[in-house]
Design an enzyme around this catalytic site. Structure first.
Site, PDB file in Angstrom:
ATOM      1  N   CYS A  79     -92.290  53.833   5.580  1.00  0.00           N
ATOM      2  CA  CYS A  79     -92.575  54.827   6.617  1.00  0.00           C
ATOM      3  C   CYS A  79     -91.263  55.311   7.253  1.00  0.00           C
ATOM      4  CB  CYS A  79     -93.566  54.268   7.627  1.00  0.00           C
ATOM      5  SG  CYS A  79     -94.346  55.558   8.643  1.00  0.00           S
ATOM      6  N   HIS A 181     -97.925  53.478   4.110  1.00  0.00           N
ATOM      7  CA  HIS A 181     -97.853  52.042   4.430  1.00  0.00           C
ATOM      8  C   HIS A 181     -98.496  51.223   3.307  1.00  0.00           C
ATOM      9  CE1 HIS A 181     -96.424  52.205   8.629  1.00  0.00           C
ATOM     10  NE2 HIS A 181     -97.034  53.374   8.656  1.00  0.00           N
ATOM     11  N   GLU A 183     -98.682  48.086   3.073  1.00  0.00           N
ATOM     12  CA  GLU A 183     -99.377  46.938   3.676  1.00  0.00           C
ATOM     13  C   GLU A 183    -100.719  47.318   4.286  1.00  0.00           C
ATOM     14  OE1 GLU A 183     -97.283  48.767   7.166  1.00  0.00           O
ATOM     15  OE2 GLU A 183     -96.952  48.597   5.009  1.00  0.00           O
TER      16      GLU A 183
END
EC number: 4.3.2.10
Length: 208
Positions: A79, A181, A183
């Site tokens: 990001c 992202h 994750e």
């Protein structure tokens, strides 16, 4: 060992949990020596570019990252962390970045049909196969951003359609970036992190 850089500007814990899930040993650290000794480094980031770059510089981690990059170890920016890899940004004011990948960070264009920030799931179009992008064409990942990486096409390895073709992933040599992202992107995000794991182990083996 992967070190996730802690400079008070990133979602370090969620990235660490994702790495734990795929069995990749990791540590969150702000210590330059620990970061330098890592097999690979992840640079997370949320917030504003000028403040993030200022904090990296205050801690001396801008120099550490440049040394790691020059040494050939893998770096993954996530990001805002991806945007910091570029040469500069015009977010709020002009700010120099790390300069590890050519390009400049600009605000997404105003368009009544496309909200800013670009938030939510969007589809990836793979432009170049790498260990991080293999077999991911057409898969969905999770974005939250108002600025994008305007960089030469040769460094863009994946995009997503929005008001413009958003560079979703970039790469130059041992340096990788993901605007979205991983994750927060479910199984697909984990596959991308597994790709970074592969790159890290391959690099470590070649340096031994």
């Amino acid at each position: 060992m992967i070190v996730i850089i802690d400079y008070d500007t990133g979602n370090t814990k969620s990235i660490s949990k994702a790495l734990d899930f795929i069995g990749l040993q990791n540590k969150i650290s702000s210590d330059a020596t620990e970061i330098s000794q890592a097999d690979g480094v992840i640079l997370p980031g949320v917030g504003a570019y000028p403040e993030a770059m200022k904090e990296l510089t205050r801690r001396g981690l801008n120099k550490t990252l440049k040394e790691i990059a020059a040494g050939g170890k893998p770096i993954l920016g996530v990001c805002l962390g991806m945007q910091l890899l570029l040469e500069s940004s015009n977010e709020h004011s002009f700010t120099n970045g790390l300069g590890l990948i050519p390009g400049h960070v600009e605000k997404l264009p105003e368009d009544p049909e496309f909200a800013v920030p670009h938030m939510g799931w969007n589809q990836l179009q793979i432009k170049r196969a790498t260990p991080l992008t293999k077999q991911l064409d057409g898969e969905y990942v999770y974005y939250v951003h108002s600025y994008y990486a305007n960089c030469p096409e040769e460094y863009i390895i994946a995009t997503s359609g929005y008001s413009i073709e958003v560079p979703g992933m970039i790469n130059k040599g041992n340096i990788y970036g993901a605007q979205f992202h991983p994750e927060k992107s479910g199984q697909i995000g984990l596959e991308i992190l597994k790709g970074f794991k592969e790159v890290t182990y391959s690099c470590k083996s070649s340096q031994q």
